[in-house]
Motif scaffolding. Structure first.
Motif, PDB file in Angstrom:
ATOM      1  N   ALA A 223      17.228  53.253  39.433  1.00 35.06           N
ATOM      2  CA  ALA A 223      16.146  52.743  38.593  1.00 35.06           C
ATOM      3  C   ALA A 223      16.743  52.018  37.397  1.00 35.06           C
ATOM      4  O   ALA A 223      17.909  52.228  37.054  1.00 35.06           O
ATOM      5  N   GLY A 224      15.957  51.179  36.766  1.00 37.78           N
ATOM      6  CA  GLY A 224      16.412  50.508  35.555  1.00 37.78           C
ATOM      7  C   GLY A 224      15.302  49.658  34.959  1.00 37.78           C
ATOM      8  O   GLY A 224      14.281  49.410  35.614  1.00 37.78           O
ATOM      9  N   PHE A 225      15.501  49.224  33.725  1.00 36.42           N
ATOM     10  CA  PHE A 225      14.464  48.455  33.048  1.00 36.42           C
ATOM     11  C   PHE A 225      14.502  46.985  33.448  1.00 36.42           C
ATOM     12  O   PHE A 225      15.566  46.421  33.698  1.00 36.42           O
ATOM     13  N   VAL A 226      13.324  46.386  33.480  1.00 36.14           N
ATOM     14  CA  VAL A 226      13.200  44.949  33.698  1.00 36.14           C
ATOM     15  C   VAL A 226      13.571  44.257  32.389  1.00 36.14           C
ATOM     16  O   VAL A 226      13.121  44.669  31.311  1.00 36.14           O
ATOM     17  N   GLU A 227      14.396  43.220  32.473  1.00 36.10           N
ATOM     18  CA  GLU A 227      14.804  42.507  31.264  1.00 36.10           C
ATOM     19  C   GLU A 227      13.892  41.309  31.009  1.00 36.10           C
ATOM     20  O   GLU A 227      13.237  40.815  31.925  1.00 36.10           O
ATOM     21  N   PRO A 228      13.841  40.852  29.747  1.00 37.10           N
ATOM     22  CA  PRO A 228      13.026  39.662  29.457  1.00 37.10           C
ATOM     23  C   PRO A 228      13.428  38.488  30.351  1.00 37.10           C
ATOM     24  O   PRO A 228      14.617  38.270  30.625  1.00 37.10           O
ATOM     25  N   GLY A 229      12.449  37.762  30.819  1.00 38.22           N
ATOM     26  CA  GLY A 229      12.718  36.592  31.644  1.00 38.22           C
ATOM     27  C   GLY A 229      13.056  36.917  33.078  1.00 38.22           C
ATOM     28  O   GLY A 229      13.575  36.055  33.803  1.00 38.22           O
ATOM     29  N   GLU A 230      12.769  38.136  33.518  1.00 40.37           N
ATOM     30  CA  GLU A 230      13.181  38.571  34.851  1.00 40.37           C
ATOM     31  C   GLU A 230      11.959  39.080  35.616  1.00 40.37           C
ATOM     32  O   GLU A 230      11.110  39.771  35.060  1.00 40.37           O
ATOM     33  N   SER A 231      11.882  38.755  36.903  1.00 35.24           N
ATOM     34  CA  SER A 231      10.820  39.338  37.734  1.00 35.24           C
ATOM     35  C   SER A 231      11.230  40.752  38.134  1.00 35.24           C
ATOM     36  O   SER A 231      12.406  41.126  38.063  1.00 35.24           O
ATOM     37  N   ALA A 232      10.244  41.541  38.572  1.00 36.99           N
ATOM     38  CA  ALA A 232      10.550  42.900  39.016  1.00 36.99           C
ATOM     39  C   ALA A 232      11.497  42.868  40.217  1.00 36.99           C
ATOM     40  O   ALA A 232      12.445  43.661  40.300  1.00 36.99           O
ATOM     41  N   GLU A 233      11.265  41.935  41.142  1.00 34.71           N
ATOM     42  CA  GLU A 233      12.122  41.864  42.333  1.00 34.71           C
ATOM     43  C   GLU A 233      13.568  41.515  41.947  1.00 34.71           C
ATOM     44  O   GLU A 233      14.517  42.075  42.501  1.00 34.71           O
ATOM     45  N   ALA A 234      13.712  40.606  40.988  1.00 32.34           N
ATOM     46  CA  ALA A 234      15.064  40.246  40.535  1.00 32.34           C
ATOM     47  C   ALA A 234      15.727  41.437  39.854  1.00 32.34           C
ATOM     48  O   ALA A 234      16.936  41.653  39.989  1.00 32.34           O
ATOM     49  N   ALA A 235      14.931  42.229  39.124  1.00 28.94           N
ATOM     50  CA  ALA A 235      15.488  43.410  38.447  1.00 28.94           C
ATOM     51  C   ALA A 235      15.984  44.423  39.474  1.00 28.94           C
ATOM     52  O   ALA A 235      17.025  45.064  39.275  1.00 28.94           O
ATOM     53  N   VAL A 236      15.256  44.584  40.580  1.00 25.99           N
ATOM     54  CA  VAL A 236      15.707  45.494  41.641  1.00 25.99           C
ATOM     55  C   VAL A 236      17.092  45.065  42.125  1.00 25.99           C
ATOM     56  O   VAL A 236      18.038  45.864  42.177  1.00 25.99           O
ATOM     57  N   ARG A 237      17.225  43.798  42.439  1.00 26.62           N
ATOM     58  CA  ARG A 237      18.507  43.315  42.992  1.00 26.62           C
ATOM     59  C   ARG A 237      19.625  43.403  41.950  1.00 26.62           C
ATOM     60  O   ARG A 237      20.749  43.782  42.267  1.00 26.62           O
ATOM     61  N   ARG A 238      19.318  43.070  40.698  1.00 25.84           N
ATOM     62  CA  ARG A 238      20.357  43.105  39.657  1.00 25.84           C
ATOM     63  C   ARG A 238      20.825  44.533  39.383  1.00 25.84           C
ATOM     64  O   ARG A 238      22.023  44.810  39.316  1.00 25.84           O
TER      65      ARG A 238
END
Ligand SMILES: [Zn+2]
Length: 343
Positions: A223-238
């Protein structure tokens, strides 16, 4: 949410089972701006949910199931440290969350129950419990009310000053706004999106990891936080790439859960890895391995593995991959340890 449909039937089963995912009763947000706090608190049908520190009064019903214990409101409740209009029930009775001043360190200590026992002296059946302790056994409506109260109270306690000019703020709009006393500026409650994801490999194994702060056998999904300028899907992959060095291809939305400790909204996903090589960021993750269903069952049954609590969406994501409920012996009973943290 996802650009790709959640076409796995097990994902559709997830949403209804997540604690806190059910909406509270009608919040009547249209009544907030003009709500006369003292007048509504004086209505005979108005009820109050008291929160002391991070605990609410709980009483068992006839079947032995815990329920939140509400009390009648009084006009003096308008003077409480925090007062939030929650909703109106089906009969039109207003419900409020009221925070009573409490020493945070005291109520978070093991002595919490005895420290605030004086409050429940009139009813010996009442106990004061945290959402983590009692949440798995409350019904969906009570969980939603507890989470809303908890999240709003934490927000009020941490936003006493304007984030732009530093002047004190005061509550407004039935507790749903804080207003800067120097500027014409309103502050609204925060919700911080976080992603939580069950990552599977080509052999349909699940990736489970342990944070360095956790005891040896404990495992959960990442798990982790979504960063500004990022989609939820991109946050999963990052997050998966950063924490365990695994590349994720397809991502599918599975359901969400409010997690007001202090202000998270957990967005649950399933994700499919394109390879299985794990490279740990040891500051964030102490261990991470791929599990077959048989390996997980064995580890849980013989006590080597501990899973997140049944209240958590983490547990629901694991069970959605597993194909049904998992029962951890000695833990999933009322009064057992509350394991879940969002990351
Ligand atoms: Zn200001």
């Amino acid at each position: 949410m996802s650009s790709e449909p959640a076409d796995d039937p097990s994902l559709h089963r997830l949403a209804g089972a997540v604690a806190g995912a059910a909406a509270p009763r009608n919040r009547h947000s249209e009544q907030r701006p003009s709500l006369d706090l003292r007048a509504v608190l004086a209505e005979p049908s108005t009820r109050v949910l008291e929160v002391v520190g991070d605990r609410c009064a709980v009483v068992d019903d006839e079947s032995g199931n815990p329920r939140l214990q509400w009390r009648s409101a009084t006009p003096e409740d308008a003077e409480a440290e925090v007062v939030v209009f929650l909703d109106r029930d089906d009969d039109g009775a207003a419900e409020f969350a009221v925070a009573l001043p409490a020493d945070e360190t005291r109520t978070r200590s093991g002595d919490a129950a005895s420290d605030i026992a004086g409050r429940s002296a009139t009813d010996p059946r009442v106990t004061w419990q945290t959402l983590r302790e009692v949440g798995p056994w409350l019904d969906a409506e009570d969980v939603a009310e507890f989470m809303t109260a908890q999240g709003m109270i934490i927000w009020h306690r941490t936003h006493g000053f304007c984030s732009r000019c530093g002047a004190p703020t005061v509550p407004a709009s039935a507790g749903w706004v804080r207003r800067c006393t120097r500027e014409d500026r309103e502050l609204y409650p925060r919700t911080d999106p976080a992603v939580i994801m069950g990552i599977r490999d080509a052999d349909d194994r699940l990736l489970l990891a342990r944070s360095p702060q956790w005891p040896d056998g404990r495992r959960s999904v990442l798990a982790g936080f979504v960063e500004p300028g990022e989609s939820a899907e991109a946050a999963v992959r990052r997050e998966v790439a950063e924490e365990v060095g695994v590349e994720v291809g397809r991502v599918a939305y599975a359901g969400s859960q409010p997690w007001p400790f202090p202000a998270s909204l957990m967005l649950g996903f399933a994700g499919w890895a394109t390879h299985t090589d794990v490279t740990l960021d040891t500051g964030e993750i102490a261990e991470a391995e791929w599990f077959t269903r048989e390996e997980l069952t064995e580890g849980v049954d013989d006590g080597r593995l501990m899973l997140p609590g049944t209240l958590s969406i983490a547990r629901r994501l694991i069970e959605s991959w597993y194909g049904g409920p998992l029962v951890v012996p000695g833990v999933d009973e009322r009064g057992g340890p509350a394991w879940h943290r969002p990351s």
